[in-house]
Design an enzyme around this catalytic site. Structure first.
Site, short mmCIF file in Angstrom:
data_model
loop_
_atom_site.label_atom_id
_atom_site.label_comp_id
_atom_site.label_asym_id
_atom_site.label_seq_id
_atom_site.Cartn_x
_atom_site.Cartn_y
_atom_site.Cartn_z
N HIS A 1 5.87 18.76 -48.19
CA HIS A 1 4.65 18.56 -47.29
C HIS A 1 3.78 19.76 -47.28
CE1 HIS A 1 7.81 15.96 -44.86
NE2 HIS A 1 7.03 15.11 -46.01
N TYR B 1 14.11 26.55 -39.62
CA TYR B 1 12.98 27.27 -40.07
C TYR B 1 11.94 27.77 -39.05
CZ TYR B 1 10.26 22.87 -40.25
OH TYR B 1 9.80 21.56 -39.87
#
Length: 200
Positions: A64, A133
């Site tokens: 991505h 993250y």
């Protein structure tokens, strides 16, 4: 004294960050992020959002990227084990189209910093994995792009994954070493190779 060790990779901007872990009979303590330590290490970053996911073995998320609002990402694994990959999409970069991969686990506690201008993905190697993250920009609906995870021009060797490239990103014909299926989202099965995604 800083609580992190920063290791540069052979692709400019990509960094492996190892925190100092304090262990005793009770368990351990570590600083997963300290702005001062990061700045002293040359990583002057502003994070605006924390994300977390859980995935089972064989799940591959990626590759991505963001089209108009790129995100820098500081990724780590809370539980389990994944193979994490970044692909350089910076058109002016000498390493354009090159990738770097690293095993992230709950045991090694390593973090991987991926700056803006990269595609990102990971494959879960353990029975399940919790993945966390931090990002430098907010999520913008409709801004996500992607690349075929098995694009031969990128040449990622996903560990513990068996199968043969059949000209697309579909999971057909791929499986984990223990027989577990490769699991992709419908969207991730439709991404195209690098050369078909960027024509310039």
């Amino acid at each position: 004294m800083g609580q992190i060790h920063v290791e540069k990779t052979d692709i400019e901007g990509l960094c492996i960050i190892t925190p100092t872990v304090h262990k005793d009979s009770r368990g351990y303590f570590m600083e997963s992020y300290n702005e001062r330590d990061f700045k002293e290490a040359g990583l002057d970053l502003t994070f605006v959002q924390d994300n977390q996911s859980m995935s089972q073995k064989g799940v591959l998320r990626g590759l991505h990227f963001q089209k108009e609002f790129p995100q820098g990402k500081l990724v780590r694994v809370l539980k389990g084990r994944v193979y994490d990959v970044a692909v350089d999409l910076r058109k002016s970069s000498p390493s354009y189209g090159k990738h770097f991969g690293i095993i992230l686990t709950e045991e090694n506690k390593k973090m991987f910093y991926i700056p803006e201008g990269f595609a990102h993905g990971f494959l879960v190697l353990s029975d399940f994995a919790e993945f966390a993250y931090k990002v430098t920009d907010f999520y913008h609906p409709g801004d996500e792009g992607g690349l075929a995870w098995n694009d031969p021009s990128i040449g990622i060797e996903w560990p513990e994954l068996k199968g043969e490239y059949r000209g697309n990103a579909h999971k057909d014909g791929y499986y984990m070493e223990d027989g577990s299926p490769l699991i992709l989202s419908e969207k991730d099965e439709l991404w195209l190779p690098l050369k078909d995604t960027f024509a310039f």
